[in-house]
Design a protein around this motif. Structure first.
Motif, PDB file in Angstrom:
ATOM      1  N   GLN A   5      39.489  48.281  45.309  1.00 27.50           N
ATOM      2  CA  GLN A   5      38.534  47.327  45.873  1.00 27.50           C
ATOM      3  C   GLN A   5      37.337  47.195  44.936  1.00 27.50           C
ATOM      4  O   GLN A   5      36.639  48.183  44.674  1.00 27.50           O
ATOM      5  N   PRO A   6      37.058  46.004  44.424  1.00 28.53           N
ATOM      6  CA  PRO A   6      35.942  45.844  43.480  1.00 28.53           C
ATOM      7  C   PRO A   6      34.617  46.294  44.095  1.00 28.53           C
ATOM      8  O   PRO A   6      34.362  46.076  45.281  1.00 28.53           O
ATOM      9  N   HIS A   7      33.794  46.910  43.280  1.00 30.65           N
ATOM     10  CA  HIS A   7      32.496  47.349  43.773  1.00 30.65           C
ATOM     11  C   HIS A   7      31.495  47.411  42.616  1.00 30.65           C
ATOM     12  O   HIS A   7      31.869  47.430  41.447  1.00 30.65           O
ATOM     13  N   SER A   8      30.238  47.453  42.998  1.00 33.50           N
ATOM     14  CA  SER A   8      29.161  47.678  42.039  1.00 33.50           C
ATOM     15  C   SER A   8      28.025  48.366  42.770  1.00 33.50           C
ATOM     16  O   SER A   8      27.916  48.288  43.989  1.00 33.50           O
ATOM     17  N   TYR A   9      27.196  49.083  42.023  1.00 36.08           N
ATOM     18  CA  TYR A   9      26.024  49.721  42.614  1.00 36.08           C
ATOM     19  C   TYR A   9      24.939  49.850  41.553  1.00 36.08           C
ATOM     20  O   TYR A   9      25.206  49.833  40.349  1.00 36.08           O
ATOM     21  N   GLU A  10      23.696  49.962  42.052  1.00 33.34           N
ATOM     22  CA  GLU A  10      22.554  50.051  41.153  1.00 33.34           C
ATOM     23  C   GLU A  10      21.442  50.839  41.824  1.00 33.34           C
ATOM     24  O   GLU A  10      21.109  50.600  42.992  1.00 33.34           O
ATOM     25  N   ALA A  11      20.883  51.791  41.110  1.00 36.75           N
ATOM     26  CA  ALA A  11      19.788  52.592  41.634  1.00 36.75           C
ATOM     27  C   ALA A  11      18.557  51.730  41.861  1.00 36.75           C
ATOM     28  O   ALA A  11      18.280  50.808  41.100  1.00 36.75           O
ATOM     29  N   ASP A  12      17.831  52.030  42.936  1.00 44.58           N
ATOM     30  CA  ASP A  12      16.575  51.339  43.197  1.00 44.58           C
ATOM     31  C   ASP A  12      15.603  51.646  42.055  1.00 44.58           C
ATOM     32  O   ASP A  12      15.437  52.809  41.671  1.00 44.58           O
ATOM     33  N   PRO A  13      14.943  50.619  41.487  1.00 44.76           N
ATOM     34  CA  PRO A  13      14.063  50.875  40.345  1.00 44.76           C
ATOM     35  C   PRO A  13      12.829  51.694  40.682  1.00 44.76           C
ATOM     36  O   PRO A  13      12.283  52.386  39.817  1.00 44.76           O
ATOM     37  N   ARG A  14      12.375  51.632  41.943  1.00 44.86           N
ATOM     38  CA  ARG A  14      11.169  52.375  42.316  1.00 44.86           C
ATOM     39  C   ARG A  14      11.496  53.752  42.861  1.00 44.86           C
ATOM     40  O   ARG A  14      10.762  54.719  42.652  1.00 44.86           O
ATOM     41  N   GLN A  15      12.610  53.870  43.602  1.00 45.89           N
ATOM     42  CA  GLN A  15      13.044  55.145  44.173  1.00 45.89           C
ATOM     43  C   GLN A  15      14.508  55.368  43.831  1.00 45.89           C
ATOM     44  O   GLN A  15      15.384  55.236  44.681  1.00 45.89           O
ATOM     45  N   PRO A  16      14.817  55.680  42.568  1.00 44.81           N
ATOM     46  CA  PRO A  16      16.227  55.843  42.180  1.00 44.81           C
ATOM     47  C   PRO A  16      16.887  56.993  42.923  1.00 44.81           C
ATOM     48  O   PRO A  16      16.265  58.010  43.194  1.00 44.81           O
ATOM     49  N   TRP A  17      18.140  56.781  43.236  1.00 44.33           N
ATOM     50  CA  TRP A  17      18.837  57.797  44.022  1.00 44.33           C
ATOM     51  C   TRP A  17      19.189  59.025  43.196  1.00 44.33           C
ATOM     52  O   TRP A  17      19.349  58.963  41.988  1.00 44.33           O
ATOM     53  N   SER A  18      19.282  60.174  43.892  1.00 50.96           N
ATOM     54  CA  SER A  18      19.906  61.382  43.366  1.00 50.96           C
ATOM     55  C   SER A  18      21.222  61.518  44.114  1.00 50.96           C
ATOM     56  O   SER A  18      21.249  61.447  45.344  1.00 50.96           O
ATOM     57  N   LEU A  19      22.320  61.723  43.390  1.00 45.90           N
ATOM     58  CA  LEU A  19      23.624  61.644  44.024  1.00 45.90           C
ATOM     59  C   LEU A  19      24.595  62.689  43.494  1.00 45.90           C
ATOM     60  O   LEU A  19      24.622  62.986  42.304  1.00 45.90           O
ATOM     61  N   PHE A  20      25.340  63.259  44.413  1.00 45.30           N
ATOM     62  CA  PHE A  20      26.540  64.010  44.079  1.00 45.30           C
ATOM     63  C   PHE A  20      27.713  63.053  44.225  1.00 45.30           C
ATOM     64  O   PHE A  20      27.736  62.219  45.140  1.00 45.30           O
ATOM     65  N   TRP A  21      28.723  63.184  43.366  1.00 44.36           N
ATOM     66  CA  TRP A  21      29.835  62.251  43.424  1.00 44.36           C
ATOM     67  C   TRP A  21      31.153  62.951  43.084  1.00 44.36           C
ATOM     68  O   TRP A  21      31.178  63.938  42.362  1.00 44.36           O
ATOM     69  N   MET A  22      32.233  62.399  43.638  1.00 44.10           N
ATOM     70  CA  MET A  22      33.582  62.913  43.387  1.00 44.10           C
ATOM     71  C   MET A  22      34.523  61.727  43.205  1.00 44.10           C
ATOM     72  O   MET A  22      34.502  60.789  44.003  1.00 44.10           O
ATOM     73  N   HIS A  23      35.330  61.763  42.165  1.00 42.37           N
ATOM     74  CA  HIS A  23      36.490  60.881  42.031  1.00 42.37           C
ATOM     75  C   HIS A  23      37.701  61.694  42.492  1.00 42.37           C
ATOM     76  O   HIS A  23      37.922  62.813  41.988  1.00 42.37           O
TER      77      HIS A  23
ATOM     78  N   SER B 263      27.447  46.886  46.406  1.00 42.18           N
ATOM     79  CA  SER B 263      28.291  45.760  46.787  1.00 42.18           C
ATOM     80  C   SER B 263      29.733  46.234  46.792  1.00 42.18           C
ATOM     81  O   SER B 263      30.207  46.799  45.804  1.00 42.18           O
ATOM     82  N   LEU B 264      30.410  45.995  47.915  1.00 41.53           N
ATOM     83  CA  LEU B 264      31.811  46.385  48.065  1.00 41.53           C
ATOM     84  C   LEU B 264      32.578  45.150  48.525  1.00 41.53           C
ATOM     85  O   LEU B 264      32.477  44.744  49.683  1.00 41.53           O
ATOM     86  N   GLY B 265      33.287  44.533  47.593  1.00 42.26           N
ATOM     87  CA  GLY B 265      33.885  43.247  47.906  1.00 42.26           C
ATOM     88  C   GLY B 265      32.788  42.229  48.153  1.00 42.26           C
ATOM     89  O   GLY B 265      31.892  42.037  47.330  1.00 42.26           O
ATOM     90  N   GLU B 266      32.827  41.573  49.325  1.00 38.25           N
ATOM     91  CA  GLU B 266      31.792  40.601  49.680  1.00 38.25           C
ATOM     92  C   GLU B 266      30.647  41.236  50.456  1.00 38.25           C
ATOM     93  O   GLU B 266      29.679  40.549  50.793  1.00 38.25           O
ATOM     94  N   HIS B 267      30.754  42.506  50.760  1.00 41.57           N
ATOM     95  CA  HIS B 267      29.755  43.190  51.596  1.00 41.57           C
ATOM     96  C   HIS B 267      28.711  43.876  50.719  1.00 41.57           C
ATOM     97  O   HIS B 267      29.051  44.551  49.753  1.00 41.57           O
TER      98      HIS B 267
END
Length: 305
Positions: free
Chosen positions: A100-118, A80-84
């Motif tokens: 910009q406010p945001h939230s995210y959550e891994a899928d419980p059945r197929q959780p993501w594998s992710l590389f990330w950068m701040h 979720s990114l803002g209202e989207h």
């Protein structure tokens, strides 16, 4: 001369790291140095990492201070990114802008594998907007080179607290985004049969593991191991097992060149419990022992393991 103020420490999640998970948070002193250095003050990392099969991974930020880029290489997540609200799948590149406010959550059945950068710096937001435009989600796809660059980013500061290592990390962050832009500018080609690029990406993702031929055939979606070997050899000129060993040796070369990790630690990171066996394999591939390679600097490993 006054040094520009450094960014505050990155607001990363506290997801508990698994065996192959990694999280690198740059200390305030290094952030201050990067913010004042001509090679990095425009664009540099604040933190970066890799979360494999991140079950239970979730985060909500009401006032995020950092620009964040996430590359999903497996599984999926809801964002979720803002209202989207949208879903992120393997091969997607996600941009979460600062402020910009945001939230995210891994899928419980197929959780993501992710590389990330701040990311931070005087031009970080501008450069990211130039890549993403009005979008928060792009689909460069799964590419071995893109994954290798993220791996190189994780390896770049391993065992080192020198500024030069973090300047290299800053350059790798730019490389990742510029290569993603190149991929997005290329026309998509329909693929049939054995997808070598996607298979190599899965092999790179699991470079710390000990994959069998059956494992690789499953990753490639090939029910017959013998047909898989024939198809793979027709595409690459070598067997998948040799190709996977070559990837491990190539990664070892990079770590020997750019870190001070002991050879035994490098061997263990690449799935070799016996450092002596790893050294024999390395010598067969490069013509030198790991210690000799590190001391002298050598050519890349040969293909004929």
């Amino acid at each position: 001369m006054n040094r520009p103020p450094a960014a505050a420490p990155a607001q990363t999640s506290d997801w508990p790291l698994s065996g192959q998970g990694e999280r690198v948070l740059l200390p305030q002193t290094l952030l201050a140095s990067l913010a004042g250095h001509p090679l990095s003050k425009a664009f540099h990392p604040l933190a970066f990492g890799y979360y494999p099969r991140a079950s239970g991974h979730r985060m909500a930020r009401r006032h995020p201070a950092d620009d964040i880029v996430i590359y999903c290489v497996e599984g999926c997540a809801s964002v979720s990114l803002g209202e989207h609200r949208t879903s992120v799948h393997a091969g997607d590149l996600l941009y979460l802008p600062a402020g910009q406010p945001h939230s995210y959550e891994a899928d419980p059945r197929q959780p993501w594998s992710l590389f990330w950068m701040h990311l931070g710096g005087e031009e970080a937001a501008l450069q990211l907007r130039q890549l993403f435009g009005a979008h928060s989600l792009l689909h460069p796809g799964l590419h071995e080179r893109l994954l290798s660059d993220f791996r190189a980013l994780l390896d770049s500061t391993r065992g080192s607290h020198q500024l030069s290592a973090y300047l290299h990390a800053a350059n790798l962050c730019r490389t990742i985004l510029s290569y993603a832009a190149l991929l997005l500018s290329q026309p998509r080609e329909a693929r049939s049969g054995l997808d070598i690029d996607t298979l190599h990406l899965h092999m790179q993702t699991r470079i710390h593991d000990r994959l069998t031929l059956a494992d690789m055939a499953t990753l490639a979606g090939q029910p017959s191991r013998y047909q898989f070997i024939r198809d793979y050899r027709a595409h690459t000129g070598q067997t998948p097992v040799k190709a996977f060993l070559h990837m491990k040796v190539a990664r070892a070369c990079y770590l020997l060149e750019t870190s001070r990790l002991p050879v035994a630690d490098i061997a263990q990171q690449l799935g070799f419990d016996d450092p002596y066996y790893f050294s024999r394999l390395f010598r067969k591939a490069t013509g030198a022992s790991p210690a000799q390679y590190r001391k002298q600097g050598m050519a890349p490993p040969r293909q004929d393991l």
